[in-house]
Design an enzyme around this catalytic site. Structure first.
Site, PDB file in Angstrom:
ATOM      1  N   LYS A  13     -11.058 -76.726   0.941  1.00  0.00           N
ATOM      2  CA  LYS A  13     -10.490 -77.855   1.660  1.00  0.00           C
ATOM      3  C   LYS A  13     -11.166 -79.129   1.466  1.00  0.00           C
ATOM      4  O   LYS A  13     -10.894 -80.026   1.369  1.00  0.00           O
ATOM      5  CB  LYS A  13     -10.590 -77.292   3.242  1.00  0.00           C
ATOM      6  N   ARG A  88      -8.717 -73.553  13.845  1.00  0.00           N
ATOM      7  CA  ARG A  88      -9.223 -72.423  13.411  1.00  0.00           C
ATOM      8  C   ARG A  88      -8.647 -71.146  14.154  1.00  0.00           C
ATOM      9  O   ARG A  88      -9.117 -70.051  13.781  1.00  0.00           O
ATOM     10  CB  ARG A  88     -10.650 -72.323  13.261  1.00  0.00           C
ATOM     11  N   ARG A 127     -21.856 -72.883  -4.656  1.00  0.00           N
ATOM     12  CA  ARG A 127     -21.593 -74.550  -4.068  1.00  0.00           C
ATOM     13  C   ARG A 127     -22.957 -75.021  -3.875  1.00  0.00           C
ATOM     14  O   ARG A 127     -23.919 -74.606  -3.201  1.00  0.00           O
ATOM     15  CB  ARG A 127     -21.051 -74.076  -2.850  1.00  0.00           C
ATOM     16  N   ARG A 160     -25.833 -74.680   1.453  1.00  0.00           N
ATOM     17  CA  ARG A 160     -25.441 -74.297   2.814  1.00  0.00           C
ATOM     18  C   ARG A 160     -26.114 -72.936   3.282  1.00  0.00           C
ATOM     19  O   ARG A 160     -25.987 -71.911   2.454  1.00  0.00           O
ATOM     20  CB  ARG A 160     -24.217 -74.217   3.099  1.00  0.00           C
ATOM     21  N   ARG A 171     -18.051 -64.791   7.589  1.00  0.00           N
ATOM     22  CA  ARG A 171     -17.098 -65.785   7.875  1.00  0.00           C
ATOM     23  C   ARG A 171     -15.651 -65.297   7.345  1.00  0.00           C
ATOM     24  O   ARG A 171     -14.708 -65.640   7.793  1.00  0.00           O
ATOM     25  CB  ARG A 171     -17.790 -66.948   7.049  1.00  0.00           C
TER      26      ARG A 171
HETATM   27  P1  AP5 Z   1     -15.021 -76.231  -0.481  1.00  0.00           P
HETATM   28  O1  AP5 Z   1     -14.112 -77.234  -1.039  1.00  0.00           O
HETATM   29  O2  AP5 Z   1     -16.426 -76.599   0.005  1.00  0.00           O
HETATM   30  O3  AP5 Z   1     -14.469 -75.107   0.174  1.00  0.00           O
HETATM   31  P2  AP5 Z   1     -13.927 -75.229   1.905  1.00  0.00           P
HETATM   32  O4  AP5 Z   1     -12.697 -74.628   1.819  1.00  0.00           O
HETATM   33  O5  AP5 Z   1     -14.188 -76.670   2.306  1.00  0.00           O
HETATM   34  O6  AP5 Z   1     -15.059 -74.113   2.315  1.00  0.00           O
HETATM   35  P3  AP5 Z   1     -15.865 -74.029   3.520  1.00  0.00           P
HETATM   36  O7  AP5 Z   1     -17.065 -72.971   3.176  1.00  0.00           O
HETATM   37  O8  AP5 Z   1     -16.571 -75.556   3.761  1.00  0.00           O
HETATM   38  O9  AP5 Z   1     -15.101 -73.641   4.766  1.00  0.00           O
HETATM   39  P4  AP5 Z   1     -15.556 -73.092   6.150  1.00  0.00           P
HETATM   40  O10 AP5 Z   1     -14.047 -73.164   6.703  1.00  0.00           O
HETATM   41  O11 AP5 Z   1     -16.142 -71.765   5.945  1.00  0.00           O
HETATM   42  O12 AP5 Z   1     -16.729 -74.045   6.455  1.00  0.00           O
HETATM   43  P5  AP5 Z   1     -16.737 -75.120   7.866  1.00  0.00           P
HETATM   44  O13 AP5 Z   1     -17.566 -76.112   7.342  1.00  0.00           O
HETATM   45  O14 AP5 Z   1     -15.304 -75.606   8.014  1.00  0.00           O
HETATM   46  O15 AP5 Z   1     -15.187 -75.439  -1.925  1.00  0.00           O
HETATM   47  C1  AP5 Z   1     -15.915 -74.360  -2.370  1.00  0.00           C
HETATM   48  C2  AP5 Z   1     -16.662 -74.201  -3.549  1.00  0.00           C
HETATM   49  O16 AP5 Z   1     -15.670 -74.030  -4.434  1.00  0.00           O
HETATM   50  C3  AP5 Z   1     -17.372 -75.755  -3.880  1.00  0.00           C
HETATM   51  O17 AP5 Z   1     -18.477 -75.237  -4.672  1.00  0.00           O
HETATM   52  C4  AP5 Z   1     -16.234 -76.402  -4.643  1.00  0.00           C
HETATM   53  O18 AP5 Z   1     -17.139 -77.195  -5.840  1.00  0.00           O
HETATM   54  C5  AP5 Z   1     -15.540 -75.181  -5.582  1.00  0.00           C
HETATM   55  N1  AP5 Z   1     -14.292 -75.509  -5.728  1.00  0.00           N
HETATM   56  C6  AP5 Z   1     -13.188 -75.873  -4.886  1.00  0.00           C
HETATM   57  N2  AP5 Z   1     -12.202 -75.935  -5.406  1.00  0.00           N
HETATM   58  C7  AP5 Z   1     -12.443 -75.637  -6.875  1.00  0.00           C
HETATM   59  C8  AP5 Z   1     -11.398 -75.703  -7.829  1.00  0.00           C
HETATM   60  N3  AP5 Z   1     -10.226 -76.014  -7.701  1.00  0.00           N
HETATM   61  N4  AP5 Z   1     -11.972 -75.214  -9.018  1.00  0.00           N
HETATM   62  C9  AP5 Z   1     -13.267 -74.914  -9.061  1.00  0.00           C
HETATM   63  N5  AP5 Z   1     -14.234 -74.795  -8.315  1.00  0.00           N
HETATM   64  C10 AP5 Z   1     -13.631 -75.127  -7.084  1.00  0.00           C
HETATM   65  O19 AP5 Z   1     -17.311 -74.260   8.884  1.00  0.00           O
HETATM   66  C11 AP5 Z   1     -18.644 -73.940   8.989  1.00  0.00           C
HETATM   67  C12 AP5 Z   1     -19.004 -73.230  10.248  1.00  0.00           C
HETATM   68  O20 AP5 Z   1     -18.849 -74.313  11.375  1.00  0.00           O
HETATM   69  C13 AP5 Z   1     -17.943 -71.963  10.693  1.00  0.00           C
HETATM   70  O21 AP5 Z   1     -18.618 -70.678  10.120  1.00  0.00           O
HETATM   71  C14 AP5 Z   1     -18.284 -72.278  12.336  1.00  0.00           C
HETATM   72  O22 AP5 Z   1     -19.575 -71.579  12.836  1.00  0.00           O
HETATM   73  C15 AP5 Z   1     -18.178 -73.507  12.486  1.00  0.00           C
HETATM   74  N6  AP5 Z   1     -16.844 -74.295  12.718  1.00  0.00           N
HETATM   75  C16 AP5 Z   1     -16.382 -75.044  11.997  1.00  0.00           C
HETATM   76  N7  AP5 Z   1     -15.098 -75.467  12.271  1.00  0.00           N
HETATM   77  C17 AP5 Z   1     -14.988 -74.679  13.597  1.00  0.00           C
HETATM   78  C18 AP5 Z   1     -13.669 -74.692  14.492  1.00  0.00           C
HETATM   79  N8  AP5 Z   1     -12.687 -75.351  14.299  1.00  0.00           N
HETATM   80  N9  AP5 Z   1     -14.035 -73.633  15.426  1.00  0.00           N
HETATM   81  C19 AP5 Z   1     -15.058 -73.122  15.554  1.00  0.00           C
HETATM   82  N10 AP5 Z   1     -15.999 -73.197  14.833  1.00  0.00           N
HETATM   83  C20 AP5 Z   1     -16.033 -73.891  13.817  1.00  0.00           C
END
Ligand code: AP5
Length: 216
Positions: A13, A88, A127, A160, A171
């Protein structure tokens, strides 16, 4: 244009938002980035959310929804918006629909980025993120030009703490239980487009852009 990017942790994402930003003029609101900024700055919000994030649990809905809706309300109304990591779960999705109902804004489409569990694990374990602008890199698949430094702003890259294997497992469980049901919610309301998120960043990005053309 109001767009939601939906997908498991590691689906790409954040990566796709960085790719889209080069091609479309959209404001990026990422709940996880906002929480990490609050942690870094040790604000009241950061202190409230730290324990949930460290465990890989969801931050309570009332805290998250209030934070995101305040960010949306502060926008000028002219810009398009891409929401990443929010909503979410069903209560957050319903709260968002309710907040937009009666305003001139609505969710135009929800792009569900689908990636297999094996690829998710590989992506999260390699990552690195920019401490300054949050752009994600992968040590093998999409490395920065200079090791440890962000291509875009030169900021320091870090791993992270919630990307350790145990927390990733948690997660992914939370995703299956709480977030995956949103796929049906947005299918029922005719707003979901599914995209294959595997392959290169550019190939997945082209599919995301094609999906956005369809929901426009
Ligand atoms: P990346 O783009 O970083 O993946 P992402 O989908 O953004 O994954 P996240 O881990 O950030 O999502 P998440 O939903 O767990 O975390 P969030 O910060 O929202 O890609 C991942 C890796 O793959 C990177 O290294 C990238 O380079 C590589 N990659 C990507 N695409 C590629 C491709 N096509 N080819 C090769 N490599 C590729 O949430 C974190 C925490 O915050 C949660 O656990 C929770 O505690 C809290 N939180 C956040 N939002 C909420 C909410 N709405 N409600 C409650 N708690 C929340």
């Amino acid at each position: 244009m109001y767009i939601i990017l939906l997908g498991a942790p590691g689906a790409g994402k954040g990566t796709q938002v960085a790719y889209l930003a080069q091609n479309l003029n959209l404001v990026h609101i990422a709940s996880g980035d906002l929480f990490r900024q609050a942690l870094e700055q040790d604000t009241e919000l950061g202190r409230q959310t730290r324990s949930y994030m460290e465990k890989g649990a969801l931050v309570p809905d009332e805290v998250t929804t209030k934070m995101v809706l305040e960010h949306l309300a502060a926008l000028d109304g002219e810009s398009g918006v891409v929401l990443d990591g929010f909503p979410r779960n069903l209560p957050q999705a319903e709260a968002l629909d309710k907040a937009l109902d009666g305003s001139s804004r609505a969710i135009d489409g929800v792009v569900f980025i689908k990636v297999s569990p094996e690829v998710l694990l590989r992506r999260l374990s390699g990552r690195w993120i920019c401490r300054n602008c949050q752009v994600p890199y992968h040590e093998v698949d999409s490395p920065p030009r200079v090791k440890g430094r962000c291509d875009r702003c030169g900021g320091e890259l870090y791993q992270r703490p919630d990307d350790i294997a145990e927390t990733v497992k948690k997660r992914l469980k939370v995703y299956s239980a709480e977030t995956a049901p949103l796929i049906d919610y947005y299918i029922r309301t005719g707003r979901l487009v599914e995209v294959d998120g595997e392959g290169s960043v550019e190939d997945a990005g082209k599919r995301v852009i094609a999906a956005l053309e369809r929901v426009r």
